[in-house]
Write a protein that holds these residues in place. Structure first.
Motif, PDB file in Angstrom:
ATOM      1  N   LYS A   1      -5.988 -10.800  -2.240  1.00 43.95           N
ATOM      2  CA  LYS A   1      -4.681 -10.153  -2.086  1.00 43.95           C
ATOM      3  C   LYS A   1      -4.638  -9.385  -0.775  1.00 43.95           C
ATOM      4  O   LYS A   1      -5.655  -8.934  -0.275  1.00 43.95           O
ATOM      5  CB  LYS A   1      -4.410  -9.176  -3.242  1.00 43.95           C
ATOM      6  N   VAL A   2      -3.449  -9.226  -0.223  1.00 40.25           N
ATOM      7  CA  VAL A   2      -3.272  -8.524   1.043  1.00 40.25           C
ATOM      8  C   VAL A   2      -2.289  -7.381   0.832  1.00 40.25           C
ATOM      9  O   VAL A   2      -1.242  -7.553   0.223  1.00 40.25           O
ATOM     10  CB  VAL A   2      -2.743  -9.486   2.133  1.00 40.25           C
ATOM     11  N   LEU A   3      -2.629  -6.213   1.362  1.00 37.22           N
ATOM     12  CA  LEU A   3      -1.777  -5.041   1.263  1.00 37.22           C
ATOM     13  C   LEU A   3      -0.844  -4.998   2.463  1.00 37.22           C
ATOM     14  O   LEU A   3      -1.290  -5.078   3.604  1.00 37.22           O
ATOM     15  CB  LEU A   3      -2.639  -3.777   1.234  1.00 37.22           C
ATOM     16  N   SER A   4       0.455  -4.866   2.207  1.00 35.77           N
ATOM     17  CA  SER A   4       1.425  -4.760   3.288  1.00 35.77           C
ATOM     18  C   SER A   4       1.531  -3.294   3.704  1.00 35.77           C
ATOM     19  O   SER A   4       1.982  -2.455   2.938  1.00 35.77           O
ATOM     20  CB  SER A   4       2.793  -5.260   2.818  1.00 35.77           C
ATOM     21  N   GLU A   5       1.111  -3.002   4.929  1.00 40.89           N
ATOM     22  CA  GLU A   5       1.161  -1.622   5.415  1.00 40.89           C
ATOM     23  C   GLU A   5       2.609  -1.114   5.445  1.00 40.89           C
ATOM     24  O   GLU A   5       2.882   0.035   5.131  1.00 40.89           O
ATOM     25  CB  GLU A   5       0.534  -1.528   6.793  1.00 40.89           C
ATOM     26  N   GLU A   6       3.544  -1.981   5.797  1.00 43.62           N
ATOM     27  CA  GLU A   6       4.957  -1.589   5.843  1.00 43.62           C
ATOM     28  C   GLU A   6       5.465  -1.186   4.456  1.00 43.62           C
ATOM     29  O   GLU A   6       6.131  -0.161   4.306  1.00 43.62           O
ATOM     30  CB  GLU A   6       5.800  -2.737   6.402  1.00 43.62           C
ATOM     31  N   LYS A   7       5.137  -1.969   3.435  1.00 42.48           N
ATOM     32  CA  LYS A   7       5.568  -1.642   2.078  1.00 42.48           C
ATOM     33  C   LYS A   7       4.908  -0.359   1.582  1.00 42.48           C
ATOM     34  O   LYS A   7       5.512   0.434   0.868  1.00 42.48           O
ATOM     35  CB  LYS A   7       5.264  -2.796   1.126  1.00 42.48           C
TER      36      LYS A   7
ATOM     37  N   LEU B   1      -4.769   3.992   7.510  1.00 41.31           N
ATOM     38  CA  LEU B   1      -5.184   2.969   6.563  1.00 41.31           C
ATOM     39  C   LEU B   1      -6.561   2.486   6.985  1.00 41.31           C
ATOM     40  O   LEU B   1      -6.781   2.152   8.153  1.00 41.31           O
ATOM     41  CB  LEU B   1      -4.201   1.797   6.568  1.00 41.31           C
ATOM     42  N   GLU B   2      -7.493   2.485   6.046  1.00 39.65           N
ATOM     43  CA  GLU B   2      -8.851   2.021   6.321  1.00 39.65           C
ATOM     44  C   GLU B   2      -9.246   1.038   5.227  1.00 39.65           C
ATOM     45  O   GLU B   2      -9.130   1.338   4.044  1.00 39.65           O
ATOM     46  CB  GLU B   2      -9.807   3.212   6.325  1.00 39.65           C
ATOM     47  N   LEU B   3      -9.677  -0.125   5.622  1.00 38.88           N
ATOM     48  CA  LEU B   3     -10.127  -1.128   4.659  1.00 38.88           C
ATOM     49  C   LEU B   3     -11.640  -1.019   4.517  1.00 38.88           C
ATOM     50  O   LEU B   3     -12.370  -1.116   5.500  1.00 38.88           O
ATOM     51  CB  LEU B   3      -9.750  -2.528   5.126  1.00 38.88           C
ATOM     52  N   VAL B   4     -12.093  -0.805   3.273  1.00 33.23           N
ATOM     53  CA  VAL B   4     -13.514  -0.629   3.004  1.00 33.23           C
ATOM     54  C   VAL B   4     -13.873  -1.450   1.775  1.00 33.23           C
ATOM     55  O   VAL B   4     -13.199  -1.373   0.749  1.00 33.23           O
ATOM     56  CB  VAL B   4     -13.846   0.862   2.733  1.00 33.23           C
ATOM     57  N   ALA B   5     -14.922  -2.249   1.867  1.00 36.00           N
ATOM     58  CA  ALA B   5     -15.404  -3.006   0.704  1.00 36.00           C
ATOM     59  C   ALA B   5     -16.335  -2.105  -0.103  1.00 36.00           C
ATOM     60  O   ALA B   5     -17.341  -1.612   0.417  1.00 36.00           O
ATOM     61  CB  ALA B   5     -16.142  -4.251   1.164  1.00 36.00           C
ATOM     62  N   ARG B   6     -15.971  -1.870  -1.347  1.00 33.91           N
ATOM     63  CA  ARG B   6     -16.780  -1.047  -2.246  1.00 33.91           C
ATOM     64  C   ARG B   6     -16.829  -1.716  -3.608  1.00 33.91           C
ATOM     65  O   ARG B   6     -15.928  -2.459  -3.974  1.00 33.91           O
ATOM     66  CB  ARG B   6     -16.150   0.340  -2.401  1.00 33.91           C
ATOM     67  N   PRO B   7     -17.846  -1.404  -4.410  1.00 31.09           N
ATOM     68  CA  PRO B   7     -17.883  -1.955  -5.767  1.00 31.09           C
ATOM     69  C   PRO B   7     -16.690  -1.446  -6.589  1.00 31.09           C
ATOM     70  O   PRO B   7     -16.213  -0.333  -6.360  1.00 31.09           O
ATOM     71  CB  PRO B   7     -19.190  -1.412  -6.348  1.00 31.09           C
TER      72      PRO B   7
END
Length: 52
Positions: A11-17, A32-38
């Motif tokens: 899935k992709v998060l829309s920053e505008e929305k 906005l920061e994308l981080v992979a976490r459990p």
């Protein structure tokens, strides 16, 4: 205040929305920061009145 959003794989998060949704609640979007976490095992949700 910080917000964490747990996304499903692919899935992709829309920053505008996201900006629009926060603006509707009179909140200011800062970054906005994308981080992979459990995935968390427990999530707590609290409704609070009077927080500034």
């Amino acid at each position: 205040m910080r917000s964490t959003i747990v996304m499903e794989k692919g899935k992709v998060l829309s920053e505008e929305k996201l900006r629009d949704a926060l603006g509707e609640r009179r909140l200011k979007f800062v970054s906005l920061e994308l981080v992979a976490r459990p995935t968390p095992k427990a999530i707590f949700f609290m409704k609070v009145a009077g927080v500034t």
